[in-house]
Design an enzyme around this catalytic site. Structure first.
Site, PDB file in Angstrom:
ATOM      1  N   HIS A  58       0.738  -1.133   0.074  1.00  0.00           N
ATOM      2  CA  HIS A  58      -0.011  -0.280   0.124  1.00  0.00           C
ATOM      3  C   HIS A  58       0.873   1.301  -0.055  1.00  0.00           C
ATOM      4  CE1 HIS A  58       1.108  -0.404   4.074  1.00  0.00           C
ATOM      5  NE2 HIS A  58       0.848   0.744   4.358  1.00  0.00           N
ATOM      6  N   ASP A  93       0.620   4.591   1.993  1.00  0.00           N
ATOM      7  CA  ASP A  93      -0.127   5.504   3.379  1.00  0.00           C
ATOM      8  C   ASP A  93      -1.332   6.194   3.159  1.00  0.00           C
ATOM      9  OD1 ASP A  93       1.142   3.681   5.261  1.00  0.00           O
ATOM     10  OD2 ASP A  93       2.942   5.159   5.386  1.00  0.00           O
ATOM     11  N   ARG A 144       5.149   6.561  14.297  1.00  0.00           N
ATOM     12  CA  ARG A 144       4.762   6.892  13.046  1.00  0.00           C
ATOM     13  C   ARG A 144       4.335   8.292  12.839  1.00  0.00           C
ATOM     14  NH1 ARG A 144       0.922   4.047   8.476  1.00  0.00           N
ATOM     15  NH2 ARG A 144       0.058   6.072   8.737  1.00  0.00           N
ATOM     16  N   HIS A 175       4.746   0.427   0.131  1.00  0.00           N
ATOM     17  CA  HIS A 175       5.344  -0.749   1.295  1.00  0.00           C
ATOM     18  C   HIS A 175       4.582  -1.702   1.707  1.00  0.00           C
ATOM     19  CE1 HIS A 175       3.424   2.578   3.595  1.00  0.00           C
ATOM     20  NE2 HIS A 175       3.667   1.977   4.681  1.00  0.00           N
TER      21      HIS A 175
HETATM   22  C1  SIN Z   1       3.081   1.095   7.804  1.00  0.00           C
HETATM   23  O1  SIN Z   1       3.339   2.202   8.203  1.00  0.00           O
HETATM   24  O2  SIN Z   1       2.408   0.870   7.250  1.00  0.00           O
HETATM   25  C2  SIN Z   1       3.701  -0.117   8.542  1.00  0.00           C
HETATM   26  C3  SIN Z   1       5.238  -0.202   8.263  1.00  0.00           C
HETATM   27  C4  SIN Z   1       5.802  -1.020   9.220  1.00  0.00           C
HETATM   28  O3  SIN Z   1       5.393  -1.252  10.434  1.00  0.00           O
HETATM   29  O4  SIN Z   1       6.933  -1.336   8.990  1.00  0.00           O
END
Ligand code: SIN
Length: 283
Positions: free
Chosen positions: A104, A106, A274, A259
């Protein structure tokens, strides 16, 4: 200390050394890091000892921050931070334990998806929990020309609730979305080929997590084409795999990279903070 930028793979991604993000107000350092971010799409700045205020202050240099609809998992003292974690406190989850377990970009379901996401590793498991990144500039450049002409001018349709309900069916820690949250999460469309507003480069912009259809195409045709694009974009030649170290700060460009967070043994803690920097409407 001078900033050095070293590629992390033949695809994309770079490590930035010589930075101290506690010096978030340092203009020269910020300029070099921003350029590395635009050049390489994913940057890793290792061994940073930063608190939430420093992470937020540094991320803010790139633009306004964008909150997350799952406010239950935001850090109470600093709600700009979304906690990705399998830690529990008094039996309750402190964060989302299964975030991003598919390809995806974000919050691509938002009208203005974020420019970038910055993840800070507080604790990592001894193995597993790596994050994969796909370079969607390289993907678009490599698409067969027949496929490229099929997608030119198409718009992808997005929403969050399909993805959220799938994740919730597997993880009862995810609360139901409230009426207010649902009201803030409509369906949006974005161009399948988008132009990076800072570099002018074009990227394929579809992802299996949030793209639910292609506007104007019947469902079966849209799904077949989307599946073809998902499979092509996640071929190994387009991927950088980030193996985390404790105190890594990883900042990725959501306009260029998809990612995918990989699983890990839940007996160990993976605890990350995050923040997301607001972006423009894709064009
Ligand atoms: C995410 O922000 O989608 C998760 C990324 C992660 O935990 O490595």
């Amino acid at each position: 200390m001078s900033i050095e930028v070293t590629p992390l793979s033949d695809v994309f991604g770079a490590e930035v050394t010589g930075a101290d993000l506690n010096d978030w107000h340092d203009d020269e350092q910020f300029k070099r890091i921003r350029q590395a971010f635009l050049d390489h799409g994913v940057i890793a700045i290792r061994d940073q000892k930063i608190d939430p205020a420093a992470q937020i202050a540094f991320a803010r240099r790139f633009g306004e921050l964008q909150g997350h609809v799952l406010s239950k998992f935001c850090l109470p003292s600093h709600p700009e931070i979304l906690i990705l974690s399998n830690r529990r406190k008094n039996g309750e989850p402190v964060g989302i334990a299964d975030a991003g377990r598919h390809w995806h970009s974000d919050m691509s379901y938002a009208e203005r998806p974020p420019l970038g996401s910055m993840l800070y590793a507080h604790e990592i498991p001894p193995e597993g929990g790596d994050t994969l990144f796909a370079d969607m500039h390289a993907v678009l450049d490599a698409l067969p020309s027949a496929t490229r002409s099929r997608i030119d001018g198409l718009q992808g349709a997005y929403n969050y609730t399909r993805d959220y309900e799938k994740a919730r069916a597997k993880n009862p820690d995810r609360p139901p979305l409230s009426a207010e949250q649902l009201a803030s999460l409509g369906e949006v469309t974005h161009p399948v080929v988008r132009t990076h507003p800072d570099t002018g480069r074009k990227a394929l912009y579809v992802n299996e997590g949030h793209t639910i259809g292609l506007a104007g195409l019947p469902e079966n045709k849209a799904h077949a084409l989307m599946q073809e694009l998902f499979e092509f974009s996640t071929r190994p030649e387009f991927i950088y795999r980030h193996v985390w170290q404790r105190h890594d700060v990883l900042f990725w460009d959501n306009r260029r990279a998809l990612h995918h967070a990989l699983p890990y043994d839940r007996q160990h803690i993976r605890h990350m903070h995050r923040v997301t920097v607001a972006g423009d409407r894709p064009f």
